[in-house]
Design an enzyme around this catalytic site. Structure first.
Site, PDB file in Angstrom:
ATOM      1  N   GLU A 193      58.001  41.971-116.723  1.00 33.11           N
ATOM      2  CA  GLU A 193      58.163  41.374-115.052  1.00 33.11           C
ATOM      3  C   GLU A 193      57.707  39.627-115.494  1.00 33.11           C
ATOM      4  OE1 GLU A 193      56.135  42.300-111.249  1.00 33.11           O
ATOM      5  OE2 GLU A 193      57.326  41.095-110.257  1.00 33.11           O
TER       6      GLU A 193
ATOM      7  N   ASN B 176      64.062  46.756-106.011  1.00 30.78           N
ATOM      8  CA  ASN B 176      62.454  46.954-105.865  1.00 30.78           C
ATOM      9  C   ASN B 176      61.784  46.956-104.473  1.00 30.78           C
ATOM     10  OD1 ASN B 176      59.695  47.526-107.726  1.00 30.78           O
ATOM     11  ND2 ASN B 176      59.479  45.549-106.874  1.00 30.78           N
ATOM     12  N   GLU B 177      60.716  48.135-104.336  1.00 31.67           N
ATOM     13  CA  GLU B 177      60.189  48.485-103.649  1.00 31.67           C
ATOM     14  C   GLU B 177      60.575  47.778-102.177  1.00 31.67           C
ATOM     15  OE1 GLU B 177      55.938  46.985-104.264  1.00 31.67           O
ATOM     16  OE2 GLU B 177      55.925  48.373-106.046  1.00 31.67           O
TER      17      GLU B 177
ATOM     18  N   TYR C 241      49.652  52.012-108.210  1.00 31.04           N
ATOM     19  CA  TYR C 241      48.351  51.079-108.647  1.00 31.04           C
ATOM     20  C   TYR C 241      47.222  52.089-108.422  1.00 31.04           C
ATOM     21  CZ  TYR C 241      52.447  48.218-109.812  1.00 31.04           C
ATOM     22  OH  TYR C 241      52.620  47.677-110.602  1.00 31.04           O
TER      23      TYR C 241
ATOM     24  N   GLU D 119      56.316  52.165-112.257  1.00 28.76           N
ATOM     25  CA  GLU D 119      54.597  51.074-112.180  1.00 28.76           C
ATOM     26  C   GLU D 119      53.942  52.008-112.325  1.00 28.76           C
ATOM     27  OE1 GLU D 119      55.000  47.830-109.788  1.00 28.76           O
ATOM     28  OE2 GLU D 119      57.291  47.028-109.750  1.00 28.76           O
TER      29      GLU D 119
HETATM   30  O1  AHR Z   1      53.049  44.705-111.047  1.00 23.02           O
HETATM   31  C1  AHR Z   1      53.204  43.917-110.184  1.00 23.02           C
HETATM   32  C2  AHR Z   1      54.523  43.887-108.749  1.00 23.02           C
HETATM   33  O2  AHR Z   1      53.366  44.678-108.332  1.00 23.02           O
HETATM   34  C3  AHR Z   1      55.105  44.435-108.704  1.00 23.02           C
HETATM   35  O3  AHR Z   1      55.593  43.183-108.462  1.00 23.02           O
HETATM   36  C4  AHR Z   1      55.602  45.274-107.557  1.00 23.02           C
HETATM   37  O4  AHR Z   1      57.268  45.408-107.834  1.00 23.02           O
HETATM   38  C5  AHR Z   1      54.751  45.783-107.652  1.00 23.02           C
HETATM   39  O5  AHR Z   1      53.817  45.734-105.583  1.00 23.02           O
END
Ligand code: AHR
Length: 509
Positions: A28, A174-175, A241, A297
């Site tokens: 990114e 995205n998101e 994450y 991600e």
């Molecule tokens: O990877 C970092 C960020 O995490 C990305 O931009 C977003 O999609 C997610 O929240």
């Protein structure tokens, strides 16, 4: 050494083909990922391959990256692709409103496509839904893929690329529940349908990826609104994450033994999110269409990775062990998880590479991708693991404001594994992780089926401490070592060192 572990591999019980794309990456415009992690510029004094760091190109080529997602992340929904084509010195500079600083737009579509070509990856482009339009999205697709004589295909030719790029994977935002426009799921579904209608018509061969969530509610309501339009979607994406910002996982290099186990315990939550997403897409598609799950991600997000720090964090053997366990999970879900993209390639979150000036180093996570690449395209096999418990119960999650999903945690075993067989049936790849902090694991590997092992090779990633990592003074502190395999037959005895990742390639007869 304590109780023995047993790994059973069913040689003829195939789960499905391991889609190479689950070994994918994500880059990114954020912090030092693109500039200068990837792009140093055509006139740079640093050794480069058409503007991209040469050492990075070489390192990435070695892990056979199947696919790279770009340009974001949150950045995708603020990105206007026309800013990033044409003469580099005439491209506009724009503020990067998601992550701070300015973007020179030097690394745009043609540079990304060249980067992918040079490292042998498929490009995966994430479109701007939040601040973009269907026209902008379709014209980007036309620029990349149209073979006829249109003004956008001519523009591509003028920019040096007469042949279409044939980009297969397109993410529709995205998101979009958050940084990508703060939509609600039904409104996003309406937007999705509008965008996807024109994308599909412009190029029916592309695979379209819709934005899902780790919230069940979003996926349910989105899929319900898509029910009669499933021809417009191929896959649903989720992000996961392992965030030490809110969870008791400790820091990037400083964490307690307990925090090490907390992090590994959390892989169960990822599995739960995947199962939940699968249940929802299968329910709404009534299995008439195989909608895949794309985890586009994933990775660790330690408290050091703040916005001010450009989401930079160090990467220890603990991160590598986590990556190995997650990749084992994706292998076992290979029928439904069709792509996954670790966040991110360089200098951001759970990177494969870190750079400082001219130097590039490889993280322990890089080495896991290097060890695991042999699974790509193989048939995933059913495995069963019996092993001592290293942690009975999950960590207590600090108040996140989110409702914890209803689920029953399973005690964490020391041994984690996945196995795959080459399509010609002649070789077997086993990846085995010992998550224990203090016990080497005496392990019996039982092969069930006609064939047995004739010979093989083994590589082990371990270090004196799970906090060990590579840095610019000691870039090879955590690297895999090759060991001879003396084992033959149907039962193999192996001692997996404490906190280690082990990869066998076994030739069968
Ligand atoms: O990877 C970092 C960020 O995490 C990305 O931009 C977003 O999609 C997610 O929240």
């Amino acid at each position: 050494m304590g109780e023995k572990s047993i790994l059973t591999v069913e040689l003829s019980e195939v789960i499905g083909t391991i889609n190479p794309n689950i070994y994918g990456h994500f880059s990114e415009h954020l912090g030092r990922c693109i500039y200068p992690g990837i792009w140093v510029g055509l006139d740079s004094k640093m050794p480069n391959v058409q503007g991209v760091r040469k050492d990075l190109v070489e390192a990435l080529k070695r892990v056979n990256p199947p696919v790279i997602r770009w340009p974001g992340g949150c950045f995708a929904d603020e990105y206007h692709w026309k800013d990033g084509i044409g003469l580099i010195d005439q491209r506009p500079r724009r503020p990067n409103i998601s992550w701070g600083g300015d973007d020179s737009n030097e690394f745009g579509t043609d540079e990304f496509m060249r980067f992918c070509k040079n490292i042998g990856s498929e490009p995966y482009v994430c479109l701007n839904v939040g601040s973009g339009s269907p026209e902008e999205a379709s014209s980007w697709l036309e620029y990349c893929n149209y073979a006829g004589n249109s003004s956008y295909s001519r523009l591509r030719a003028e920019n040096g690329h007469p042949q279409p790029y044939g980009v297969k994977y397109w993410g529709v935002g995205n998101e979009n529940w958050g940084c990508g426009g703060s939509f609600d799921p039904v409104y996003y579904a309406w937007e999705y349908r509008r965008f996807a209608t024109y994308l599909r018509r412009s190029d029916p061969s592309v695979q379209l990826i819709a934005c899902g969530h780790t919230s069940r509610d979003w996926n349910l309501r989105f899929m319900e609104a898509m029910r009669d339009h499933l021809r417009l979607m191929d896959h649903l994406s989720i992000h996961y994450y392992f965030s030490g910002r809110r969870n008791p996982f400790g820091g990037d290099v400083k964490f307690t033994d307990d925090e090490y186990l907390n992090l590994l315990f959390d892989v169960q939550n990822l599995e739960y999110q995947i199962q939940q997403a699968i249940d929802i897409v299968d329910f709404f598609s009534e299995r008439t269409k195989n909608i895949g799950i794309v985890v586009d991600e994933w990775g660790t997000w330690h408290p050091q990775a703040t916005r001010e720090a450009g989401l930079y964090q160090q990467n220890t053997l603990r991160d590598a062990i986590l990556a190995a366990v997650v990749l084992n999970l994706f292998n076992r879900y290979s029928t439904k998880v069709v792509m996954a993209n670790i966040a991110q390639t360089v200098n951001v979150l759970q990177s494969l590479c870190l750079t400082e000036g001219e130097k590039t180093i490889l993280t322990p996570t890089y080495h896991v991708f290097d060890l695991y690449k042999h699974h790509m395209g193989n048939d995933a096999l059913k495995v069963d693991v019996k092993s001592p418990i290293v942690r009975e119960a999950p960590p207590v999650v600090r108040d996140t404001g989110a409702v914890p999903p209803a689920r029953k945690p399973v005690p964490l075993k020391a041994l984690d594994a996945s196995a795959s067989r080459s399509k010609d049936g002649r070789s077997l790849v086993i990846t085995l992780v010992n998550q224990s902090l203090d016990e080497d694991l005496e392990t019996e590997i039982h092969l069930i089926g006609e064939k047995e092992v004739e010979k093989g090779e083994l590589a082990i990633l371990e270090a004196g401490d799970v906090r060990d990592h590579n840095d610019f003074d000691l870039p090879d502190k955590v690297i895999p070592i090759d060991e001879p395999v003396k084992m033959k037959g149907k039962i193999l005895n192996y001692v997996a060192p404490k906190h280690s990742v082990n990869r066998f390639i076994l030739i069968l007869k």
